[in-house]
Write a protein that holds these residues in place. Structure first.
Motif, PDB file in Angstrom:
ATOM      1  N   SER A  16      45.445  50.972  47.831  1.00  0.00           N
ATOM      2  CA  SER A  16      44.899  49.987  46.904  1.00  0.00           C
ATOM      3  C   SER A  16      45.714  50.014  45.607  1.00  0.00           C
ATOM      4  O   SER A  16      45.665  50.985  44.854  1.00  0.00           O
ATOM      5  CB  SER A  16      43.432  50.323  46.648  1.00  0.00           C
ATOM      6  OG  SER A  16      43.023  49.717  45.471  1.00  0.00           O
ATOM      7  N   ILE A  17      46.455  48.956  45.392  1.00  0.00           N
ATOM      8  CA  ILE A  17      47.327  48.906  44.210  1.00  0.00           C
ATOM      9  C   ILE A  17      46.788  47.845  43.256  1.00  0.00           C
ATOM     10  O   ILE A  17      46.513  46.719  43.692  1.00  0.00           O
ATOM     11  CB  ILE A  17      48.770  48.575  44.646  1.00  0.00           C
ATOM     12  CG1 ILE A  17      49.296  49.739  45.483  1.00  0.00           C
ATOM     13  CG2 ILE A  17      49.677  48.322  43.451  1.00  0.00           C
ATOM     14  CD1 ILE A  17      50.638  49.522  46.072  1.00  0.00           C
ATOM     15  N   PRO A  18      46.603  48.166  41.984  1.00  0.00           N
ATOM     16  CA  PRO A  18      46.083  47.147  41.058  1.00  0.00           C
ATOM     17  C   PRO A  18      47.083  46.005  40.875  1.00  0.00           C
ATOM     18  O   PRO A  18      48.292  46.209  40.998  1.00  0.00           O
ATOM     19  CB  PRO A  18      45.892  47.921  39.751  1.00  0.00           C
ATOM     20  CG  PRO A  18      46.763  49.118  39.860  1.00  0.00           C
ATOM     21  CD  PRO A  18      46.899  49.440  41.311  1.00  0.00           C
ATOM     22  N   HIS A  19      46.536  44.821  40.612  1.00  0.00           N
ATOM     23  CA  HIS A  19      47.383  43.641  40.418  1.00  0.00           C
ATOM     24  C   HIS A  19      47.229  43.121  38.999  1.00  0.00           C
ATOM     25  O   HIS A  19      46.194  43.324  38.357  1.00  0.00           O
ATOM     26  CB  HIS A  19      46.999  42.540  41.411  1.00  0.00           C
ATOM     27  CG  HIS A  19      47.602  42.735  42.769  1.00  0.00           C
ATOM     28  ND1 HIS A  19      47.315  43.821  43.558  1.00  0.00           N
ATOM     29  CD2 HIS A  19      48.500  41.974  43.464  1.00  0.00           C
ATOM     30  CE1 HIS A  19      47.999  43.732  44.693  1.00  0.00           C
ATOM     31  NE2 HIS A  19      48.726  42.621  44.668  1.00  0.00           N
ATOM     32  N   SER A  20      48.233  42.396  38.553  1.00  0.00           N
ATOM     33  CA  SER A  20      48.151  41.769  37.235  1.00  0.00           C
ATOM     34  C   SER A  20      47.150  40.618  37.294  1.00  0.00           C
ATOM     35  O   SER A  20      46.799  40.144  38.380  1.00  0.00           O
ATOM     36  CB  SER A  20      49.528  41.244  36.833  1.00  0.00           C
ATOM     37  OG  SER A  20      49.944  40.281  37.771  1.00  0.00           O
ATOM     38  N   GLN A  21      46.721  40.133  36.145  1.00  0.00           N
ATOM     39  CA  GLN A  21      45.817  38.980  36.084  1.00  0.00           C
ATOM     40  C   GLN A  21      46.654  37.700  36.106  1.00  0.00           C
ATOM     41  O   GLN A  21      47.867  37.753  36.112  1.00  0.00           O
ATOM     42  CB  GLN A  21      44.993  39.033  34.788  1.00  0.00           C
ATOM     43  CG  GLN A  21      44.151  40.291  34.634  1.00  0.00           C
ATOM     44  CD  GLN A  21      43.030  40.356  35.662  1.00  0.00           C
ATOM     45  OE1 GLN A  21      42.306  39.397  35.839  1.00  0.00           O
ATOM     46  NE2 GLN A  21      42.913  41.479  36.350  1.00  0.00           N
ATOM     47  N   GLY A  22      45.984  36.552  36.093  1.00  0.00           N
ATOM     48  CA  GLY A  22      46.708  35.283  35.953  1.00  0.00           C
ATOM     49  C   GLY A  22      46.794  34.519  37.254  1.00  0.00           C
ATOM     50  O   GLY A  22      46.203  34.898  38.265  1.00  0.00           O
ATOM     51  N   PHE A  23      47.552  33.396  37.216  1.00  0.00           N
ATOM     52  CA  PHE A  23      47.646  32.501  38.370  1.00  0.00           C
ATOM     53  C   PHE A  23      48.348  33.166  39.548  1.00  0.00           C
ATOM     54  O   PHE A  23      48.066  32.883  40.690  1.00  0.00           O
ATOM     55  CB  PHE A  23      48.420  31.236  37.988  1.00  0.00           C
ATOM     56  CG  PHE A  23      47.582  30.238  37.241  1.00  0.00           C
ATOM     57  CD1 PHE A  23      46.238  30.472  37.012  1.00  0.00           C
ATOM     58  CD2 PHE A  23      48.147  29.062  36.778  1.00  0.00           C
ATOM     59  CE1 PHE A  23      45.461  29.558  36.330  1.00  0.00           C
ATOM     60  CE2 PHE A  23      47.379  28.132  36.094  1.00  0.00           C
ATOM     61  CZ  PHE A  23      46.040  28.384  35.866  1.00  0.00           C
ATOM     62  N   HIS A  24      49.327  33.984  39.272  1.00  0.00           N
ATOM     63  CA  HIS A  24      50.089  34.612  40.354  1.00  0.00           C
ATOM     64  C   HIS A  24      50.021  36.123  40.201  1.00  0.00           C
ATOM     65  O   HIS A  24      50.954  36.748  39.687  1.00  0.00           O
ATOM     66  CB  HIS A  24      51.552  34.141  40.318  1.00  0.00           C
ATOM     67  CG  HIS A  24      51.686  32.660  40.436  1.00  0.00           C
ATOM     68  ND1 HIS A  24      51.435  31.994  41.610  1.00  0.00           N
ATOM     69  CD2 HIS A  24      52.004  31.719  39.523  1.00  0.00           C
ATOM     70  CE1 HIS A  24      51.600  30.700  41.411  1.00  0.00           C
ATOM     71  NE2 HIS A  24      51.941  30.500  40.154  1.00  0.00           N
ATOM     72  N   PRO A  25      48.920  36.727  40.641  1.00  0.00           N
ATOM     73  CA  PRO A  25      48.786  38.176  40.454  1.00  0.00           C
ATOM     74  C   PRO A  25      49.899  38.933  41.173  1.00  0.00           C
ATOM     75  O   PRO A  25      50.247  38.605  42.305  1.00  0.00           O
ATOM     76  CB  PRO A  25      47.425  38.485  41.097  1.00  0.00           C
ATOM     77  CG  PRO A  25      46.754  37.180  41.298  1.00  0.00           C
ATOM     78  CD  PRO A  25      47.806  36.138  41.383  1.00  0.00           C
ATOM     79  N   LYS A  26      50.454  39.904  40.483  1.00  0.00           N
ATOM     80  CA  LYS A  26      51.553  40.701  41.065  1.00  0.00           C
ATOM     81  C   LYS A  26      51.124  42.167  41.102  1.00  0.00           C
ATOM     82  O   LYS A  26      50.446  42.639  40.186  1.00  0.00           O
ATOM     83  CB  LYS A  26      52.811  40.589  40.180  1.00  0.00           C
ATOM     84  CG  LYS A  26      53.420  39.201  40.144  1.00  0.00           C
ATOM     85  CD  LYS A  26      54.534  39.097  41.183  1.00  0.00           C
ATOM     86  CE  LYS A  26      55.221  37.755  41.186  1.00  0.00           C
ATOM     87  NZ  LYS A  26      54.492  36.693  41.847  1.00  0.00           N
ATOM     88  N   PRO A  27      51.525  42.904  42.141  1.00  0.00           N
ATOM     89  CA  PRO A  27      51.171  44.327  42.193  1.00  0.00           C
ATOM     90  C   PRO A  27      51.831  45.087  41.044  1.00  0.00           C
ATOM     91  O   PRO A  27      52.986  44.820  40.706  1.00  0.00           O
ATOM     92  CB  PRO A  27      51.724  44.780  43.549  1.00  0.00           C
ATOM     93  CG  PRO A  27      52.666  43.725  43.990  1.00  0.00           C
ATOM     94  CD  PRO A  27      52.312  42.463  43.292  1.00  0.00           C
ATOM     95  N   LYS A  28      51.066  46.007  40.472  1.00  0.00           N
ATOM     96  CA  LYS A  28      51.613  46.757  39.331  1.00  0.00           C
ATOM     97  C   LYS A  28      52.397  47.960  39.853  1.00  0.00           C
ATOM     98  O   LYS A  28      51.853  49.062  39.997  1.00  0.00           O
ATOM     99  CB  LYS A  28      50.468  47.212  38.433  1.00  0.00           C
ATOM    100  CG  LYS A  28      49.844  46.085  37.626  1.00  0.00           C
ATOM    101  CD  LYS A  28      48.846  46.699  36.675  1.00  0.00           C
ATOM    102  CE  LYS A  28      48.163  45.682  35.828  1.00  0.00           C
ATOM    103  NZ  LYS A  28      47.009  46.249  35.146  1.00  0.00           N
ATOM    104  N   VAL A  29      53.634  47.723  40.161  1.00  0.00           N
ATOM    105  CA  VAL A  29      54.534  48.786  40.628  1.00  0.00           C
ATOM    106  C   VAL A  29      55.828  48.644  39.838  1.00  0.00           C
ATOM    107  O   VAL A  29      56.350  47.540  39.702  1.00  0.00           O
ATOM    108  CB  VAL A  29      54.842  48.645  42.141  1.00  0.00           C
ATOM    109  CG1 VAL A  29      55.756  49.766  42.606  1.00  0.00           C
ATOM    110  CG2 VAL A  29      53.558  48.640  42.957  1.00  0.00           C
ATOM    111  N   SER A  30      56.328  49.750  39.291  1.00  0.00           N
ATOM    112  CA  SER A  30      57.603  49.678  38.557  1.00  0.00           C
ATOM    113  C   SER A  30      58.689  50.348  39.385  1.00  0.00           C
ATOM    114  O   SER A  30      58.555  51.518  39.754  1.00  0.00           O
ATOM    115  CB  SER A  30      57.511  50.424  37.230  1.00  0.00           C
ATOM    116  OG  SER A  30      56.409  49.990  36.525  1.00  0.00           O
TER     117      SER A  30
END
Ligand code: SF4
Length: 708
Positions: free
Chosen positions: A674-688
């Motif tokens: 379970s990877i958190p995602h960014s908010q907004g229209f196009h959520p992206k996984p929070k991975v650097s």
């Protein structure tokens, strides 16, 4: 260390992941041990071919059989083609890098007419003779399948056989026939006669064509007794079409980069310009209770972040609301999206819009096709202007900023007012849309109508290139009249140059093989790509055909045909009858409506597609869908930041940084992390991810940070 030659060429190419292989769920078998080997060949690049659902289905269906090995081949981009030629290397398969010539069968997917020169390029690169008459027992059997086989005559001289209709069953019959023939010492000609016994298989060399003095076709003479016409193959029930449990996942970003799931085949709306609607009749829906199960399984084995619900018009799928609701309840929290590639305006409801916007807010496409009520009656596109405007209101109100319209010009009986109305209607939609959403924007794509075989408009002439340009000018004038307030209305007529060629190749006969060959010899391939398409070469090619046979572009694309003219595809039987199509054509002149037969026997207009016993319409009622219990995944209360080290070696060195990131994110999904995602229209996984490791470089110490 000296790399094998193909590795070296692949790593030096513009996009190595097109050729590198090693994708998740690709099937690797020992070709030497298989009873029959297939090369599934797609006459376009990897990213286009791997987006084709039929191509992918056949790959897995064939490999399901233990005695069959099937591999994939694509047209290399020009840099790779030049490199292969320079190093005298043949076209090779993705899985085992075997040359095309090493396979028993090469099955080409013929998706649109402008791929014909690419087929020739692939044959020659693969070391296979271009003409069927020049091939020997040792050459692969060259087969064609896909929509173009409903009139394959312009390429009949290059193919040994074609499959007419749906291929999922017939490929196994062909495999068995080839396996049996391989055990004998029979000739290649014997194999062709054997194939002609299989329903749905067309062997063009077993027909001789006779022409009239006016150069129209007099008749097709079968050279095999009783081989009069070839009836299409149709799968009566979509639930019988096996969906791959473990679909292949390309590393490269393909055109449709998602899990494909066919929810409906066939469309009986009866649009008179639409070939795919006619040749895929009747409507056959997949059991809605199976749809989610297949999606679940597919997501589990691929890690895709989006599912494509495929059908000619997803909104026509009768259980779409229930299926979407459950799907989003289950997968929404995991940020899995859905793509519905096409929607008819009258099927757009606020509820449907609400469902879709739960995860997707990119542009929304609607296809009114024509802008006046009269023109839409001519083409039997039953959508009224109020439906269109209402749909657009709903879409903008639901939060979308961009709507894409799709129209055609050059439809039979079109006048200037119909053309201008495209801009007027689009402007009105934008005017209203702005009241719902101040950021509203509309893109309008406009193509030139091209008559296709087995449609009521197959007898109609296509408008000329000059006329297309004139009508495109009308659009520009109309847009100018709107003034500055409409900068958010983007009217984009498609490149008109390819249109007439597509029309001629769609409606042409065997004499056109000289044009296709000439264009290829002059360097044409990948004609669907504007950067490779050269109109002047094709004009020369058609001029040569005209010189040789007295027929060319004008004869095939721009001439009206008579009711009783023998058409080049007269011996192909798509089951929708010629009298029915002619009746529909006449009805178009009086703007008569033909109802959609999917929703009741009383609407059947006896087109010929159903036998009502084995083949019939299959439409589910919304109440057939049993709401499924969804265990909502529990999100972790606490998270830990982890730094991971990974290696990039083996086939992975051919991947770009973006491809590596996508592959890793899909791995995490498959592992159910379970990877958190960014908010907004196009959520992206929070991975650097750490800095990019260059293509072609091995590394054992790449890093990424992720919160788990
Ligand atoms: S035969 Fe009747 S029900 Fe079947 S596709 Fe044709 S019109 Fe529809």
């Amino acid at each position: 260390m000296q790399l094998p030659v193909l590795d070296r060429l692949i790593l030096k190419s513009k996009k190595p992941s097109r050729y590198a292989g090693g994708e998740l769920n690709a099937v690797h078998k020992d070709l030497a041990k298989a009873r029959v080997t297939w090369a599934l060949a797609f006459p376009d690049t990897y990213e286009v071919g791997m987006s084709n659902v039929g191509f992918r289905l056949l790959y897995h269906a064939l490999n399901e059989r233990p005695d069959v090995a099937c591999e994939r081949l694509f047209m290399p981009w020009t840099d790779m083609e030049a490199a292969l030629r320079a190093e005298c290397q043949p076209l090779f398969s993705i899985e085992s890098r075997a040359p095309l010539k090493a396979f028993d069968i090469a099955g080409f997917t013929l998706q649109f007419e402008l791929c014909y020169t690419t087929v020739l390029a692939m044959l020659e690169l693969g070391g296979v003779a271009l003409f069927t008459k020049d091939r020997t027992r040792d050459d692969p059997l060259i087969l064609g399948g896909g929509p173009c086989t409903y009139n394959p005559e312009p390429i009949a001289d290059f193919f040994d056989a074609f499959v007419i209709g749906e291929g999922e069953e017939v490929v196994h019959e062909i495999s068995d026939a080839v396996a049996a023939w391989k055990k004998t010492r029979s000739s290649r000609q014997d194999l062709l006669w054997l194939l002609a016994e299989i329903p749905g298989v067309y062997v063009p060399s077993l027909f001789r064509v006779h022409y009239n003095p006016d150069r129209t076709i007099a008749r097709y003479e079968p050279l095999k007794p009783g081989y009069e016409s070839i009836v299409r193959r149709v799968i009566p029930d979509l639930n019988l079409v096996p969906q791959a449990e473990k679909p292949i996942v390309p590393f490269m970003q393909t055109i449709h980069d998602r899990l494909p799931l066919e929810i409906q085949r066939g469309c009986t709306r009866g649009c008179r310009f639409c070939q795919v609607g006619m040749i895929t009749r009747p409507t056959r829906q997949r059991d809605p209770n199976e749809v989610r199960k297949i999606a679940e399984k597919g997501l589990e084995t691929t890690g895709y972040e989006e599912v494509g619900f495929l059908s000619l018009s997803a909104g026509d799928y009768s259980c779409i609301d229930g299926v979407l609701e459950d799907f989003f309840d289950e997968f929404g929290p995991e940020n899995v999206g859905i793509s519905l590639p096409s929607l008819r305006t009258e099927t757009m409801s606020p509820h449907l819009a609400e469902q879709i916007k739960r995860v997707r807010k990119s542009g929304f496409t609607v296809a009114p096709e024509a802008a006046t009520e009269r023109m839409r009656r001519v083409i039997n596109k039953g959508n009224a202007e109020k439906d269109l405007l209402h749909a657009v209101d709903t879409i903008f109100e639901a939060g979308w900023d961009l709507v894409k319209f799709y129209f055609m010009i050059g439809l039979p009986s079109e006048c200037d007012e119909d053309v201008k109305a495209i801009v007027q209607l689009s402007a009105e939609a934008l005017r209203r849309g702005r009241k719902k959403n101040s950021r509203a924007e509309i893109n309008v794509g406009i193509s030139t109508f091209c008559p296709k075989p087995f449609t009521p408009f197959q007898w109609d002439p296509m408008i000329s290139y000059a006329e297309t340009q004139r009508r495109q000018g009308l659009l520009r004038d109309e847009l100018r009249k709107l003034g500055r307030g409409f900068k958010d209305l983007h009217v984009k007529p498609h490149d008109a140059r390819q249109g007439a060629l597509e029309g001629a190749l769609a409606l042409g006969d065997r004499r056109l093989s000289s044009a296709v060959l000439h264009a290829y010899r002059c360097g044409q391939r990948l004609d669907g790509w504007t950067e490779h398409f050269r109109l002047e070469v094709w004009h020369d090619a058609f001029a040569i055909c005209e010189k040789e046979h007295g027929v060319g572009l004008e004869f095939f694309a721009h001439r009206e045909k008579g009711e009783h003219e023998i058409l080049p595809f007269e011996h192909i039987d798509c089951e929708v009858t010629k009298p029915y199509l002619w009746k529909e054509r006449k009805k178009s002149l009086t703007e008569g409506a033909t109802a959609d037969c999917a929703y009741g026997d009383e609407y059947c207009t006896a087109c010929g597609a159903c036998d009502y016993e084995v083949v019939d319409t299959i439409v589910y009622h919304p109440s057939d869908y049993r709401k499924q219990h969804v265990d909502k995944p529990e999100l972790p209360k606490e998270r830990t930041l982890l730094r991971m080290r990974y290696a990039k070696e083996g086939v992975a060195i051919a991947l770009s940084h973006l491809e590596t990131m996508t592959a890793l994110l899909r791995t995490f999904r498959r592992a159910k992390l379970s990877i958190p995602h960014s908010q907004g229209f196009h959520p992206k996984p929070k991975v650097s991810f750490g800095p990019a490791c260059p293509v072609g470089t091995e590394s054992r110490a790449e890093y990424l940070d992720v919160e788990l």
